[in-house]
Design a protein around this motif. Structure first.
Motif, PDB file in Angstrom:
ATOM      1  N   ARG A 160     -10.560  12.156  -7.174  1.00  0.00           N
ATOM      2  CA  ARG A 160     -11.398  11.272  -7.137  1.00  0.00           C
ATOM      3  C   ARG A 160     -11.572  10.020  -7.337  1.00  0.00           C
ATOM      4  N   LYS A 161     -10.956   9.347  -9.098  1.00  0.00           N
ATOM      5  CA  LYS A 161     -10.530   8.292  -9.437  1.00  0.00           C
ATOM      6  C   LYS A 161      -9.856   7.476  -8.612  1.00  0.00           C
TER       7      LYS A 161
ATOM      8  N   ALA B 260       0.588  -1.080  -0.002  1.00  0.00           N
ATOM      9  CA  ALA B 260      -0.111  -0.344  -0.117  1.00  0.00           C
ATOM     10  C   ALA B 260       0.688   1.068  -0.309  1.00  0.00           C
ATOM     11  N   VAL B 261       1.807   1.167   0.129  1.00  0.00           N
ATOM     12  CA  VAL B 261       2.072   2.439   1.100  1.00  0.00           C
ATOM     13  C   VAL B 261       3.307   2.989  -0.649  1.00  0.00           C
ATOM     14  N   LEU B 262       4.096   1.757  -1.055  1.00  0.00           N
ATOM     15  CA  LEU B 262       4.508   1.792  -2.625  1.00  0.00           C
ATOM     16  C   LEU B 262       3.564   2.336  -2.966  1.00  0.00           C
ATOM     17  N   TYR B 263       2.389   1.585  -3.552  1.00  0.00           N
ATOM     18  CA  TYR B 263       1.577   2.390  -4.289  1.00  0.00           C
ATOM     19  C   TYR B 263       1.271   3.744  -3.954  1.00  0.00           C
ATOM     20  N   ILE B 264       1.354   4.609  -2.707  1.00  0.00           N
ATOM     21  CA  ILE B 264       0.748   5.307  -2.401  1.00  0.00           C
ATOM     22  C   ILE B 264       2.199   6.235  -2.749  1.00  0.00           C
ATOM     23  N   MET B 265       3.984   5.692  -2.871  1.00  0.00           N
ATOM     24  CA  MET B 265       4.524   6.373  -2.894  1.00  0.00           C
ATOM     25  C   MET B 265       4.425   7.246  -5.047  1.00  0.00           C
ATOM     26  N   ALA B 266       3.882   5.766  -5.039  1.00  0.00           N
ATOM     27  CA  ALA B 266       4.150   6.420  -6.904  1.00  0.00           C
ATOM     28  C   ALA B 266       3.417   6.903  -7.470  1.00  0.00           C
TER      29      ALA B 266
ATOM     30  N   SER C 193      -8.147   3.776  -4.497  1.00  0.00           N
ATOM     31  CA  SER C 193      -7.191   3.095  -3.575  1.00  0.00           C
ATOM     32  C   SER C 193      -8.129   2.625  -2.450  1.00  0.00           C
ATOM     33  N   ALA C 194      -9.296   2.823  -2.058  1.00  0.00           N
ATOM     34  CA  ALA C 194     -10.414   2.047  -1.216  1.00  0.00           C
ATOM     35  C   ALA C 194     -10.426   1.094  -1.461  1.00  0.00           C
ATOM     36  N   LEU C 195     -11.037   0.807  -3.071  1.00  0.00           N
ATOM     37  CA  LEU C 195     -11.132  -0.421  -3.422  1.00  0.00           C
ATOM     38  C   LEU C 195     -10.200  -1.785  -3.336  1.00  0.00           C
ATOM     39  N   VAL C 196      -8.854  -1.036  -3.601  1.00  0.00           N
ATOM     40  CA  VAL C 196      -8.151  -2.149  -3.129  1.00  0.00           C
ATOM     41  C   VAL C 196      -7.759  -2.380  -2.339  1.00  0.00           C
ATOM     42  N   GLU C 197      -7.615  -1.569  -1.093  1.00  0.00           N
ATOM     43  CA  GLU C 197      -7.575  -2.693   0.023  1.00  0.00           C
ATOM     44  C   GLU C 197      -8.418  -2.681   1.099  1.00  0.00           C
ATOM     45  N   VAL C 198      -9.881  -2.668   0.255  1.00  0.00           N
ATOM     46  CA  VAL C 198     -11.613  -3.312   0.623  1.00  0.00           C
ATOM     47  C   VAL C 198     -10.900  -4.684   0.268  1.00  0.00           C
ATOM     48  N   MET C 199     -10.299  -4.558  -1.051  1.00  0.00           N
ATOM     49  CA  MET C 199     -10.249  -6.677  -2.019  1.00  0.00           C
ATOM     50  C   MET C 199      -8.863  -6.505  -1.785  1.00  0.00           C
TER      51      MET C 199
ATOM     52  N   VAL D 117      -3.730   8.144   0.331  1.00  0.00           N
ATOM     53  CA  VAL D 117      -3.550   7.600   1.756  1.00  0.00           C
ATOM     54  C   VAL D 117      -5.200   7.425   2.034  1.00  0.00           C
ATOM     55  N   LEU D 118      -6.004   8.799   1.918  1.00  0.00           N
ATOM     56  CA  LEU D 118      -7.259   9.001   2.098  1.00  0.00           C
ATOM     57  C   LEU D 118      -8.231   7.489   1.510  1.00  0.00           C
ATOM     58  N   GLY D 119      -7.434   6.992   0.719  1.00  0.00           N
ATOM     59  CA  GLY D 119      -7.730   5.800  -0.067  1.00  0.00           C
ATOM     60  C   GLY D 119      -7.848   4.753   0.874  1.00  0.00           C
ATOM     61  N   VAL D 120      -6.891   4.512   0.909  1.00  0.00           N
ATOM     62  CA  VAL D 120      -6.288   3.234   1.683  1.00  0.00           C
ATOM     63  C   VAL D 120      -7.072   3.563   3.269  1.00  0.00           C
ATOM     64  N   SER D 121      -7.442   4.182   3.425  1.00  0.00           N
ATOM     65  CA  SER D 121      -7.303   4.792   5.050  1.00  0.00           C
ATOM     66  C   SER D 121      -8.500   4.040   5.255  1.00  0.00           C
ATOM     67  N   LEU D 122      -9.956   5.114   4.289  1.00  0.00           N
ATOM     68  CA  LEU D 122     -10.619   3.842   3.828  1.00  0.00           C
ATOM     69  C   LEU D 122     -11.330   2.482   3.937  1.00  0.00           C
ATOM     70  N   GLY D 123     -10.482   2.043   2.986  1.00  0.00           N
ATOM     71  CA  GLY D 123     -10.445   0.645   2.737  1.00  0.00           C
ATOM     72  C   GLY D 123      -9.816  -0.184   4.335  1.00  0.00           C
ATOM     73  N   GLY D 124      -9.070  -0.098   4.582  1.00  0.00           N
ATOM     74  CA  GLY D 124      -8.587  -0.050   5.741  1.00  0.00           C
ATOM     75  C   GLY D 124      -9.928   0.097   7.554  1.00  0.00           C
ATOM     76  N   SER D 125     -10.418   1.451   6.707  1.00  0.00           N
ATOM     77  CA  SER D 125     -11.533   0.883   7.773  1.00  0.00           C
ATOM     78  C   SER D 125     -12.947  -0.030   7.911  1.00  0.00           C
TER      79      SER D 125
END
Length: 212
Positions: free
Chosen positions: A111-112, A23-29, A117-123, A43-51
């Motif tokens: 927005r995309k 996830a961090v590598l994706y964010i850095m990319a 990011s959220a979907l990738v983390e959720v899945m 970061v916001l998207g990944v945080s939502l997915g983690g929640s």
């Protein structure tokens, strides 16, 4: 839940979050390719997915405890074993120049990026499995509601991850040409991560809060 347990969780979680994962590598990319704003949106998207995983995990662990206390302990020991497995897998994994490079993805609208990011983390099943393995090691059924304890730990983890991921996003944006890691640094990080996973798994198996 005792303060000492929460503090131990914060230390363990912070140590894990320092070492970059997928996830961090994706964010850095995103930060490298589209700048700091795109990285922070990721970061916001990944945080939502983690929640989402935290909520699902809280419900699942509570359901297991309602089934039987023995089942809960089985989950804890399986979680400890999984952490040790992750450590061994990390230690013996091959680190090459390809693994240490950060993949640059095509440019996208903010927005995309958020929804993606959220979907990738959720899945990501590994996130759910990790939460189920990691969190129960710090939960004591006798200390109150397991659901509340899981949600508390999950909230702390998400906040720590948000801060850590945000710092990586800012760092990547400011060091676009130097951010790609070397093979040597990748090997060192693998060793640190591997040993920490193993130590955490062993510690949690023999000194879990439920035994105190």
């Amino acid at each position: 839940m005792e303060f000492s347990t929460i503090w131990l969780f914060v230390v363990a979680a912070s140590t894990l979050l320092i070492i970059p994962g997928p996830a961090v590598l994706y964010i850095m990319a995103r930060s490298i390719d589209q700048g700091k704003k795109a990285g922070l949106v990721s970061v916001l998207g990944v945080s939502l997915g983690g929640s989402v995983h935290v909520l699902a995990g809280a419900i699942g662990v509570s359901a297991i405890l309602m089934t039987s206390a023995t089942a809960f302990h089985i989950v804890k020991y399986l979680g400890a074993a999984y952490l040790i497995y992750l450590g061994c897998k990390t230690l013996f994994s091959k680190s090459d120049s390809t693994a240490s490079e950060i993949p640059i993805a095509p440019r996208k609208k903010l927005r995309k990026i958020f929804y993606e990011s959220a979907l990738v983390e959720v899945m990501n099943p590994k996130t759910a499995l990790f939460f189920l393995a990691f969190f129960p090691q710090f939960i004591a059924p006798t200390a109150g509601s397991v659901t509340v304890q899981f949600l508390l730990l999950g909230t702390i983890f998400i906040i720590l991850a948000f801060i850590s991921d945000g710092l990586y996003a800012v760092l990547a944006a400011s060091m676009r040409k130097r951010i790609v890691g070397s093979t040597a640094s990748s090997k060192v990080m693998n060793r640190i991560t591997g040993y920490f996973y193993i130590a955490l798994g062993i510690f949690s198996a023999f000194a879990s809060p439920s035994k105190t």
